[in-house]
Design a protein around this motif. Structure first.
Motif, PDB file in Angstrom:
ATOM      1  N   ILE A  25      82.083 -27.218  55.047  1.00  0.00           N
ATOM      2  CA  ILE A  25      81.636 -26.756  53.559  1.00  0.00           C
ATOM      3  C   ILE A  25      81.535 -27.023  52.245  1.00  0.00           C
ATOM      4  N   PHE A  26      82.030 -28.181  52.028  1.00  0.00           N
ATOM      5  CA  PHE A  26      82.491 -29.059  51.196  1.00  0.00           C
ATOM      6  C   PHE A  26      81.093 -30.331  51.205  1.00  0.00           C
ATOM      7  N   LEU A  27      80.512 -29.912  52.043  1.00  0.00           N
ATOM      8  CA  LEU A  27      79.464 -30.879  52.026  1.00  0.00           C
ATOM      9  C   LEU A  27      78.263 -29.688  52.121  1.00  0.00           C
ATOM     10  N   ALA A  28      78.295 -29.363  52.665  1.00  0.00           N
ATOM     11  CA  ALA A  28      76.796 -27.846  52.384  1.00  0.00           C
ATOM     12  C   ALA A  28      77.345 -27.559  50.583  1.00  0.00           C
ATOM     13  N   ALA A  29      78.102 -28.052  49.526  1.00  0.00           N
ATOM     14  CA  ALA A  29      78.518 -27.512  48.476  1.00  0.00           C
ATOM     15  C   ALA A  29      78.254 -28.310  48.130  1.00  0.00           C
ATOM     16  N   LEU A  30      78.391 -29.704  48.223  1.00  0.00           N
ATOM     17  CA  LEU A  30      77.243 -30.875  47.173  1.00  0.00           C
ATOM     18  C   LEU A  30      75.714 -31.454  47.634  1.00  0.00           C
ATOM     19  N   GLU A  31      75.539 -30.735  49.003  1.00  0.00           N
ATOM     20  CA  GLU A  31      74.413 -31.053  48.639  1.00  0.00           C
ATOM     21  C   GLU A  31      73.750 -30.220  48.232  1.00  0.00           C
TER      22      GLU A  31
END
Length: 463
Positions: A25-31
């Motif tokens: 979830i963190f990486l999807a948001a970061l992207e």
């Protein structure tokens, strides 16, 4: 005899799933936040200014297909396979975009990312429903919320720094490597975990794509979602045609979306019927107006005021911080304020922020006002956005909460995709004061003002 320790999301049996899921979830948001920051650099480097908007709208549009497909697949055979496929698509899309030699290849990567993100979100929700007992759901979703908040605070600045000191390609390739690592952690734990529906869980379909109360098969819904996505992407590509051709194409695509999306929504949604339909309609309008403007905030600061990507990203950080604070206030005082006051206050803040952007783009002065204004707009979204989710659940029963939740997400993604696509066309065809920025912010303001109509008709939920 000592009593057993209470279960937590950090228990040894669930630790890997918790860490890996939160990381995904963190990486999807970061992207998502990184793309908004670096896209002005990407579009110049790949000579793709006309396709600037479709890089955003296309991802949102294909996400609708991913949501519907992953939900159906999860209900039929469990979430392992759809999660694997979704993360693979997301990672592949990042690699394609990160290595793209020209803009069309970059857009293909973005479309693949959208399929992955939509499917990943739904699949993870099914994993949560089947791995964690009901009393832990609130805690794991709170961890997911935190995984969105942190990137919103540091993501734009970090993405700008990567683009400025390394290369914009690492904003995609770096996330791809980290996503693969996080996924391996999740799958290592899921191999041994039981993913049968938990006792007392909702019946198949509750993953957010349940059959509509009025009937209809998942095959029909998937076909309609595909028509919606293809039409929204088509509206974005209309920016490449001459205005005399592009505008009829874009408006035709909007009409097709309006026809195809009706069965995916509660009856009366497009007419703004009182209650739930108005709440879902407002979600699409307010998300569209906000994201259409936000897409051009870093570009305004970079193109017109020569800000670096790192500094331009601070406007997005200001909005994210204000959004988080306002969401907390809404959660604590929302019922006391009531929906009508929240709509009036929230849309006033949103309009104030967008109109300030319009003033800056027309006057070509006071760029620091952009950061402040977008923080104000973020506060408006923080008030309205969670309220719409609360109302959707309040108007739902166990028989239709999956369908209604799906409709809310589809309205959000589709409204955003269409508004961003039309904004991209307006940017290229209506230059005011030497650029297309005023046209974008005028469109965003009009959509936000229109959202007040359903907003005042959605009520306070079933009593």
């Amino acid at each position: 005899m000592t009593s057993a320790a209470p279960e937590t999301i950090w228990d040894r049996a669930r630790l890997g799933i918790t860490l890996g899921s939160v990381a995904l979830i963190f990486l999807a948001a970061l992207e998502a936040l990184a793309v908004t920051t670096v896209m002005p650099v990407v579009s110049v480097d790949l000579n793709g200014q006309a396709l600037f908007a479709v890089a955003f709208s296309g991802t949102l549009a294909t996400g609708v297909i991913g949501m519907v497909a992953a939900g159906a697949w999860s209900d039929r055979s469990g979430p392992r396979a759809p999660l694997c496929a979704a993360v693979t698509l997301f990672t592949a899309g990042l690699i394609v975009s990160g290595t793209a030699p020209e803009m069309y290849t970059f857009i293909v990567g973005r479309l693949i990312q959208g399929l992955g993100v939509g499917g990943q979100t739904v699949s993870l929700y099914v994993v949560i429903a089947r791995v964690y007992p009901r009393e832990l759901h609130g805690r794991i979703f709170a961890a997911f919320a935190a995984a969105w908040v942190l990137p919103s605070m540091v993501g734009p600045f970090l993405a700008g720094a990567v683009a400025q000191y390394l290369h914009w390609r690492w904003a995609f390739l770096g996330v791809a490597v980290l996503t693969a690592a996080a996924f391996l952690i999740v799958m290592a734990q899921l191999r041994s975990a039981s993913l049968d529906p938990a006792e007392g869980a909702e019946p198949p379909g509750s993953s957010g794509i349940s059959e509509p109360p009025g009937g209809g098969t998942i095959g029909v819904r998937l076909l309609l979602a595909t028509v919606v996505a293809v039409s929204a992407v088509g509206a974005g590509f209309a920016a490449e045609a001459p205005p005399a051709v592009g505008w009829p194409i874009a408006l035709g695509c909007v009409a097709v979306v309006g026809f195809a999306i009706k069965p995916l929504m509660p009856r009366g949604t497009l007419r703004g019927r009182v209650g739930l339909p108005s709440a879902i309609l407002m979600r699409g309008l307010v998300a569209g107006g906000f994201l259409a403007a936000e897409t051009y905030v870093p570009k305004l600061l970079m193109d017109r005021f020569a800000f670096s990507p790192m500094i331009a990203g601070l406007a997005l950080t200001a909005a994210a911080l204000a959004w988080s604070l306002a969401s907390f206030a809404q959660g604590r005082y929302g019922d006391r304020l009531g929906s009508r006051r929240i709509v009036v206050i929230g849309t006033s803040l949103l309009l104030a922020g967008v109109l300030a952007l319009l003033a800056v783009s027309l006057a070509d002065r006071l760029p620091s006002l952009v950061v402040i204004a977008w923080g104000v707009a973020g506060g408006g979204m923080g008030l309205i956005y969670p309220r719409l989710t609360v109302l959707t659940l309040a108007y739902s029963t166990s028989a239709n909460e999956g369908f209604n939740s799906s409709a809310l997400s589809i309205s959000d993604s589709t409204g955003s995709a269409l508004t961003i696509a039309v904004a991209g066309l307006a940017f290229l065809t209506f230059p005011l004061a030497g650029s297309g920025f005023p046209a974008v912010f005028c469109l965003a303001a009009a959509v936000l003002a229109l959202s007040v109509i359903p907003g005042l008709r959605m009520g306070d939920g079933a009593r």
